[in-house]
Design a protein around this motif. Structure first.
Motif, mmCIF file in Angstrom:
data_model
loop_
_atom_site.group_PDB
_atom_site.id
_atom_site.type_symbol
_atom_site.label_atom_id
_atom_site.label_comp_id
_atom_site.label_asym_id
_atom_site.label_seq_id
_atom_site.Cartn_x
_atom_site.Cartn_y
_atom_site.Cartn_z
ATOM 1 N N GLN A 282 0.990 -1.351 0.066
ATOM 2 C CA GLN A 282 -0.069 -0.083 -0.219
ATOM 3 C C GLN A 282 0.858 1.393 -0.057
ATOM 4 O O GLN A 282 0.463 2.361 0.678
ATOM 5 N N SER A 309 -5.820 0.761 -8.894
ATOM 6 C CA SER A 309 -6.032 0.893 -7.527
ATOM 7 C C SER A 309 -6.052 2.260 -7.123
ATOM 8 O O SER A 309 -6.008 2.656 -5.864
ATOM 9 N N TRP B 81 -14.828 -2.768 -0.211
ATOM 10 C CA TRP B 81 -13.936 -2.641 -1.292
ATOM 11 C C TRP B 81 -12.849 -3.602 -1.494
ATOM 12 O O TRP B 81 -12.971 -4.232 -2.417
ATOM 13 N N LYS B 87 -8.309 -6.330 -4.364
ATOM 14 C CA LYS B 87 -7.160 -5.646 -4.322
ATOM 15 C C LYS B 87 -6.975 -4.691 -3.137
ATOM 16 O O LYS B 87 -7.915 -4.446 -2.593
ATOM 17 N N SER B 88 -5.771 -4.185 -3.177
ATOM 18 C CA SER B 88 -5.550 -3.529 -2.121
ATOM 19 C C SER B 88 -5.063 -1.859 -2.582
ATOM 20 O O SER B 88 -4.889 -1.870 -3.879
ATOM 21 N N GLN B 89 -5.345 -0.928 -1.780
ATOM 22 C CA GLN B 89 -4.931 0.209 -2.444
ATOM 23 C C GLN B 89 -4.424 1.344 -1.152
ATOM 24 O O GLN B 89 -4.670 1.040 -0.033
ATOM 25 N N PRO B 90 -3.828 2.229 -1.423
ATOM 26 C CA PRO B 90 -3.336 3.250 -0.239
ATOM 27 C C PRO B 90 -4.362 3.756 0.196
ATOM 28 O O PRO B 90 -5.441 3.978 -0.150
#
Lengths: 483, 483
Positions: A282, A309, B81, B87-90
């Motif tokens: 992240q 993302s 989400w 998926k991951s996101q900041p």
């Protein structure tokens, strides 16, 4: 400094200079602690002999108004000013020294200063030669731009809407699909970094970057209290980032196309790897892609093109292709990030020049821009061939380098660690200005960032000759020193 | 937001909107925590009924992609989400909330946003009406400006040298004698404040200012960790400053000509008094003089004109007179201060638009500028007469004000403290945008900064009618409430 002493005055030149300097001090232009310009520079600006300047300075030193500091220069004296003139003034020196923002490193201050002189050969400059700027076409285009009252008012927080729409189409060609609301117009890529530092990171955040990196030569993050950490991109990258990051906020700054200063290009696989590593952790990526258009071969898609993302902040600019004087760049990112950066930009400068934005919109929406950039690549290829031929013939014994894949630079590596500040100053003394490697990586004494984009062919040849001469001397000294 | 649903698709409008929103989320444009635009705005942009938007949003809420927060709006949901999209996101929201720079206060964010809509009547805007901008003459002048390659490159750290020389002559007319090396060209007055905050003050320094003040509505100093302290200028000023300052660094920010927002002008004596008090305490003065040219009567000399200690940093701009879109202003100060600010400017944005600088140089060096400003004053006088007549006829029972001496504003004081955020929003709901007093002084609920410079005569009349109507209602409520 427009003033010059008069030849037919009843006062001598020296007396006139003394009076002038005294008045600059008395009027508060030269406050306590001001470093006065070097004698040589003053003599040239005032059109007098250096000895005249020297005598004038001696007289003011005797009066206690100026004082010398060994090895540093002549300053407006501290101890005597108040007494002499019987007034008080703010302690500007202390204000400056205790304030927040870091000064540019001294070598860069010198570069900024000496770039203004026409008789200096600029071998390091990250800027297009005047003859590579489309001056005539820009001038013509001024007549074609629409200039209604809305354009010349304050622009919306995100910048000129037409320009943002045009950019959406323009960026599609490199695989970036975005919306006008995801673009912020900035006054060049450096301002984008400044806004990211202030608007997306807390103090003590970590900024990961490659080593060497352009980022080391500027201070938007350090001045905001961030830690700069250089990392190698290898198979251990994920573990490295994880162990260094700990629980802190961080970003990864990179220049995957025509890296500044090394000229390296990431492969698609390397781009994907970096994206995935940062995605897993992240860590947002700041992708600085201002040299994209200048790759000699077809560029590979930017990291941003496979970002699903909202992880990559993508930076572009026309400073390296069209004209740095326009001061127009852009950031692409998720809506909430763009809104945040726009909010700070509104608090910083209320937006970028509307005139410049309108000019860029005109160029990008016609064939003007692509035609120019295509011509430009051709010109840069000719320049790099010229410089690489000289290097091949004259530098093989003392340095190595990779063939340029585009852009402005050759990352020239000397076999010996001779590129220190003395080396920089020695060249400056011969009126050759270089960008030494140590401004991009603190301990690097091997490299210079050689730019073939700015100087004329004659200057490039002459500058490289001087560079070779000074390098040889430094190397021999080095060998003698080590014996 | 360029996308619109298609009428003749096999999908319903609602289905298309759901798909589009989903894709904005999946592509990472709308990251977790993004506030999606209000339904009314979306409906108008997508050219559909509000109920269609509402149903689309309900569907995405049922899917767990969006969530409502009571009284605040609809957001991209946090909990689901990652799970949904795998998926991951900041965590951008956290990045934004923990970062250094303060956001604009919400009222100003709304002002910045709604100023973009053509159907809003802008009664507070600090900007010239489109019809008061010399659009035609600016367009013509583009053909007269010199545009050699040097001009369109990066400029020198202090800015275009010709412009600085021209400014020296221009400023002499108001009693300021200075040199090109004592002038820094900036991208508007606000950037000057930003540079002063970062380059001349340590964290915790004190910024003294008048109350109310434009400075309260922007955050260059607060975001850099300075303390803002408002003071009254009276016979105790010196003691007040001394007791508040203690041993800290400080500056005094003031707008002695056509004060923003009050319109007040210092007399020469008041200017001298402030200069002497600050001189005795060695407190630098930041003199913001961007409205100087717009005084209806002859202006008195600026504080800077009697500065003989290098104590005053003097800020000017063409944003209020020629065009804000140029983004050109200047700071005048001692050599070492100007060099310091220039060094930070080089690290912030590498200088202001060269095109804009060249345009301003052309206007200031010909009679274009003075002719325009003289015409402009005349136009502003007509506008103020128009507005003061309406006030005289319609507002005497509910408010008071001083006759305008120039510039853009009337500092309108309602007899009752009705100007709170609800009042601002009520007017916004009727498409009238005001600058409420509380953005210039936190506890002020009496004033609005009424601008006669932006809206057309018809809009001024209509806007004032709505203002009067809403004010009356608020006052009656206030009286009922207090009964």
């Amino acid at each position: 400094m427009d003033w010059k002493p008069e030849r037919n005055s009843h006062l001598t030149l020296q007396e006139q200079i003394v009076n002038w300097m005294r008045s600059r001090i008395e009027r508060g232009d030269w406050t306590v602690g001001t470093k006065i310009p070097p004698q040589r520079k003053l003599a040239s600006q005032l059109k007098v002999n250096r000895s005249t300047v020297q005598q004038a300075i001696e007289e003011l030193k005797a009066d206690g108004l100026l004082e010398s500091k060994v090895g540093s220069g002549v300053y407006v004296a501290n101890h005597s000013w108040n007494a002499l003139l019987n007034k008080s003034q703010p302690n500007w020196k202390q204000h400056i020294e205790s304030s927040i923002h870091k000064p540019n490193i001294h070598t860069i201050q010198l570069i900024n200063e000496y770039e203004q002189y026409d008789d200096v050969i600029r071998l390091g400059t990250g800027e297009l030669s005047p003859e590579l700027l489309p001056t005539k076409e820009l001038k013509q285009s001024l007549q074609s731009i629409s200039l209604d009252a809305k354009v010349i008012g304050y622009s919306s927080p995100l910048g000129n809407e037409r320009l943002r729409k045009i950019l959406c189409e323009y960026l599609q060609k490199r695989g970036i699909y975005t919306f006008p609301e995801n673009i912020l117009i900035v006054s060049g890529a450096l301002q984008a970094l400044q806004l990211i530092a202030l608007g997306l990171l807390e103090e003590g955040s970590i900024v990961f970057h490659e080593d060497p990196s352009y980022l080391t030569s500027v201070h938007p993050f350090q001045s905001a209290g961030m830690q700069m950490i250089s990392v190698q991109r290898n198979q251990h990258l994920q573990e490295t980032l994880q162990s260094l990051k700990k629980k802190r906020q961080s970003i990864f700054y990179c220049i995957p196309s025509l890296h500044n200063p090394t000229g390296i290009n990431f492969s698609v696989e390397e781009k994907k790897q970096l994206y995935e590593v940062c995605n897993a952790l992240q860590i947002p990526i700041v992708e600085d892609d201002v040299y994209h258009e200048l790759l000699f071969d077809s560029p590979t898609p930017p990291i941003k093109s496979f970002d699903s993302s909202g992880q990559v902040l993508y930076i572009g600019s026309v400073s390296k292709t069209l004209s740095p004087g326009l001061r127009i760049g852009w950031v692409v990112g998720p809506t909430q990030v763009i809104q945040r950066l726009a909010d700070i930009k509104m608090q910083t400068d209320y937006g970028s020049s509307s005139f410049s934005q309108e000019i860029v919109a005109h160029w990008l929406s016609t064939e003007l821009y692509e035609n120019h950039v295509s011509w430009l690549r051709h010109q840069l290829k000719e320049r790099v061939a010229f410089v690489e031929k000289i290097l091949e013939e004259e530098f093989k014994d003392i340095a190595s380098w990779n063939k340029s894949a585009g852009g402005f630079y050759i990352w020239l590596r000397f076999h010996q660690p001779i590129v220190n500040k003395a080396f920089f100053l020695k060249l400056l003394n011969e009126k050759v200005l270089i960008n030494p490697g140590y401004i991009y990586a603190a301990n690097d004494l091997h490299h210079i960032r050689l730019s073939y984009a700015y100087a004329s062919f004659d200057e490039l040849a002459k500058g490289l000759e001087i560079l070779r001469k000074i390098s040889k001397v430094s190397m021999n000294r080095g060998i003698e020193g080590s014996e």
